[in-house]
Design a protein around this motif. Structure first.
Motif, short mmCIF file in Angstrom:
data_model
loop_
_atom_site.label_atom_id
_atom_site.label_comp_id
_atom_site.label_asym_id
_atom_site.label_seq_id
_atom_site.Cartn_x
_atom_site.Cartn_y
_atom_site.Cartn_z
N ASP A 128 0.85 -1.19 0.00
CA ASP A 128 0.00 0.00 0.00
C ASP A 128 0.89 1.24 0.00
O ASP A 128 1.94 1.27 0.66
CB ASP A 128 -0.91 0.00 1.24
CG ASP A 128 -1.92 1.13 1.21
OD1 ASP A 128 -2.27 1.57 0.10
OD2 ASP A 128 -2.35 1.58 2.29
N GLY A 129 0.47 2.27 -0.73
CA GLY A 129 1.23 3.51 -0.75
C GLY A 129 2.55 3.38 -1.48
O GLY A 129 2.76 2.47 -2.28
N THR A 146 10.95 0.99 -0.92
CA THR A 146 12.05 0.58 -0.03
C THR A 146 11.72 -0.67 0.77
O THR A 146 12.62 -1.42 1.15
CB THR A 146 12.39 1.72 0.95
OG1 THR A 146 11.20 2.11 1.66
CG2 THR A 146 12.94 2.92 0.20
N GLU A 147 10.46 -0.91 1.02
CA GLU A 147 10.05 -2.05 1.85
C GLU A 147 9.57 -3.19 0.97
O GLU A 147 8.39 -3.35 0.71
CB GLU A 147 8.94 -1.63 2.84
CG GLU A 147 9.29 -0.42 3.66
CD GLU A 147 10.48 -0.68 4.58
OE1 GLU A 147 10.59 -1.80 5.09
OE2 GLU A 147 11.29 0.25 4.76
#
Length: 287
Positions: A257-258, A263-264
């Motif tokens: 999400d988003g 990065t994640e």
């Protein structure tokens, strides 16, 4: 807009493939047809095909001035087609990790998600036959889809391309039944619109390339909220091959999400013996 007709059902594969190889992977069709009235059998075959398109949606025009127009949800065609539709949709949801990895690959490396068979098997001249390229296709590197497109049929002929890759046998495996087929041959396979037989034989003829590890959700974990399912990151490795240590797959996981996916995230290579290797990303984004 397409029509609710067997002619337009047959047109789905060549039409969507044309758009896909032109650079737009987010492509599908109006499942069941946008105009006219769809019959139960036609809708059943269309949903069996539609769950294997990158864009999967049932969509129709409702002509209020036409008295014989009907709604086009799966449950409007009776219990049998509802059961077939439920099984097809569940199969798509179980394979969301594979679909999401395909989307990652197409966004980062290029190349379509839905592919003509000759794109994956350019050295197999049979894959260039019009009958083959217009009635079956590949999703990503590992899956071959061959839906029934003829009215009144409960089986169809499928050409399984010859596999000539190091570490893989010249073998195809049916996704749900795990029946074994030799590559480079044409085979006759069953595909039923009976609820019970659909559970036994699968959504439509779908084959997995030998040496593949598919990361899938388990049916017991499926719910209404795919976000919760994604955040659990609980997947099962399904191995399709006789030499498990040589089977390999890949899976991409991220925040979901988003913009944190930048990065994640983690892109993993998975082997049939349980070994996992992080290709890019962070180790904590595992599964």
């Amino acid at each position: 807009d397409n029509d609710s007709s067997w002619y337009d059902l047959k047109a789905v594969i060549p039409t969507v493939l044309t758009v896909s190889v032109s650079g737009n992977s987010g492509t599908g069709c109006d499942i069941g047809g946008f105009e006219l009235v769809c019959t139960p059998e036609l809708f059943g075959r269309w949903i069996q095909l539609g769950v294997w398109l990158p864009l999967c949606r049932v969509h129709t025009s409702k002509h209020r001035e036409t008295k014989d127009n009907v709604d086009q949800e799966p449950w409007t065609y009776g219990e049998t087609i509802e059961s077939v539709s439920r099984h097809a949709i569940k199969t798509r949801y179980r394979l969301l990790p594979y679909w999401y990895t395909c989307w990652y690959n197409t966004s980062s490396r290029g190349g379509p998600i839905m592919r003509p068979v000759w794109m994956n098997f350019p050295s197999d001249q049979r894959c260039f036959d019009k009958e083959v390229e217009s009635s079956q296709f590949c999703i990503g590197e590992s899956l071959l889809i061959a839906p029934v497109l003829e009215e009144g049929k409960n089986s169809r002929k499928v050409y399984l391309p010859k596999i000539e890759e190091a570490g893989r046998g010249n073998v195809w495996w049916r996704l749900e039944t795990r029946e074994r087929y030799e590559g480079g041959k044409e085979v006759e396979v069953e595909s039923w619109l009976d609820g019970r037989r659909a559970e036994e034989n699968g959504t439509c003829p779908v084959f997995v390339k030998d040496g593949t590890v598919l990361m899938m959700y388990e049916e017991k974990d499926l719910g209404r909220n795919t976000e919760d399912l994604w955040r659990k990151k609980t997947m099962k490795a399904e191995v399709y091959g006789e030499k498990k240590e040589e089977c390999v797959g890949e899976v991409y996981v991220d925040e979901g999400d988003g913009n944190d996916y930048l990065t994640e995230h983690g892109f993993w290579r998975v082997r049939g013996n349980g070994e996992r290797t992080l290709v890019t990303g962070k180790t904590e984004w595992s599964f």
